[in-house]
Design a protein around this motif. Structure first.
Motif, PDB file in Angstrom:
ATOM      1  N   GLN A 118       0.710  -1.157  -0.243  1.00  0.00           N
ATOM      2  CA  GLN A 118      -0.012  -0.054   0.061  1.00  0.00           C
ATOM      3  C   GLN A 118       0.971   1.189   0.010  1.00  0.00           C
ATOM      4  OE1 GLN A 118      -2.668  -0.537   3.311  1.00  0.00           O
ATOM      5  NE2 GLN A 118      -4.255  -1.005   2.040  1.00  0.00           N
ATOM      6  N   VAL A 143       0.613   5.412   0.527  1.00  0.00           N
ATOM      7  CA  VAL A 143      -0.394   6.522   0.945  1.00  0.00           C
ATOM      8  C   VAL A 143       0.407   7.627   0.791  1.00  0.00           C
ATOM      9  CG1 VAL A 143      -1.937   7.365   2.721  1.00  0.00           C
ATOM     10  CG2 VAL A 143      -1.539   4.963   2.451  1.00  0.00           C
ATOM     11  N   ASP A 201      -2.625  16.901  -8.925  1.00  0.00           N
ATOM     12  CA  ASP A 201      -2.787  15.720  -7.786  1.00  0.00           C
ATOM     13  C   ASP A 201      -1.290  15.176  -8.066  1.00  0.00           C
ATOM     14  OD1 ASP A 201      -6.334  15.212  -9.001  1.00  0.00           O
ATOM     15  OD2 ASP A 201      -5.586  15.462  -6.977  1.00  0.00           O
ATOM     16  N   TYR A 212       1.204  11.909  -6.863  1.00  0.00           N
ATOM     17  CA  TYR A 212       1.039  10.639  -6.878  1.00  0.00           C
ATOM     18  C   TYR A 212       2.426  10.129  -6.430  1.00  0.00           C
ATOM     19  CZ  TYR A 212      -3.614  11.033  -9.274  1.00  0.00           C
ATOM     20  OH  TYR A 212      -5.012  11.270  -9.264  1.00  0.00           O
ATOM     21  N   TRP A 232       0.779   2.384  -6.571  1.00  0.00           N
ATOM     22  CA  TRP A 232       0.581   3.633  -6.875  1.00  0.00           C
ATOM     23  C   TRP A 232      -0.439   3.954  -5.554  1.00  0.00           C
ATOM     24  CZ3 TRP A 232       1.585   7.355 -10.878  1.00  0.00           C
ATOM     25  CH2 TRP A 232       2.324   6.877 -12.097  1.00  0.00           C
ATOM     26  N   GLY A 233      -0.213   5.460  -5.013  1.00  0.00           N
ATOM     27  CA  GLY A 233      -1.113   5.520  -4.114  1.00  0.00           C
ATOM     28  C   GLY A 233      -2.303   6.494  -4.962  1.00  0.00           C
ATOM     29  N   LYS A 234      -3.129   6.788  -3.892  1.00  0.00           N
ATOM     30  CA  LYS A 234      -4.476   7.641  -4.517  1.00  0.00           C
ATOM     31  C   LYS A 234      -3.937   9.096  -4.701  1.00  0.00           C
ATOM     32  CE  LYS A 234      -7.434   4.291  -2.637  1.00  0.00           C
ATOM     33  NZ  LYS A 234      -8.658   3.963  -1.823  1.00  0.00           N
ATOM     34  N   THR A 244      -2.489  13.177  -3.675  1.00  0.00           N
ATOM     35  CA  THR A 244      -2.760  14.216  -2.695  1.00  0.00           C
ATOM     36  C   THR A 244      -2.761  15.657  -3.617  1.00  0.00           C
ATOM     37  OG1 THR A 244      -2.182  15.202  -0.606  1.00  0.00           O
ATOM     38  CG2 THR A 244      -0.264  14.499  -2.080  1.00  0.00           C
TER      39      THR A 244
END
Length: 114
Positions: A3, A5, A92, A94, A104-106, A108
């Motif tokens: 994961q 983040v 955004d 990533y 990949w993260g979602k 910020t």
């Protein structure tokens, strides 16, 4: 299994600074390359910076001397220090971890505006 983040996005005025953080967890056993990308609805995804084993870093030309990628003391934590932000930096952001397979993260969101 893995994961990623991101955190740290926000609104900043032109010329300001932000520090993005990225934490990867899961089945990670070494310092895999980690990178930052960014994307807006108007522009395709752009690579921003990468950090590899040994602290080797690479940057896109449009962020050189303004952004700094670094590893944290915690395993597989990466930061992106962004200074002298410009309106075009709004996107955004990533974070990725490359374990052969890219994770990949979602994202910020970074906004740069008066």
């Amino acid at each position: 299994q893995v994961q990623v983040v991101e955190s740290g996005g926000g609104l900043v005025q032109p010329g300001g600074s932000l520090r993005l953080s990225c934490a990867a967890s899961g089945r990670i056993f070494s310092d895999y390359p980690m990178a930052w990308y960014r994307q807006t609805p108007e522009r395709p995804r752009e690579w921003v910076a990468t950090i590899r084993s040994g602290g080797i870093t690479n940057y896109a030309d449009f962020v050189k001397a303004r952004f700094t990628i670094s590893r944290g003391s915690a395993k597989n934590t990466v930061y992106l220090q962004m200074d002298n932000l410009k309106p075009d930096d709004a996107a955004d952001y990533y974070c990725t971890l490359d374990r052969g397979l890219m994770y990949w993260g979602k994202g910020t969101l970074v906004s740069v505006s008066e």
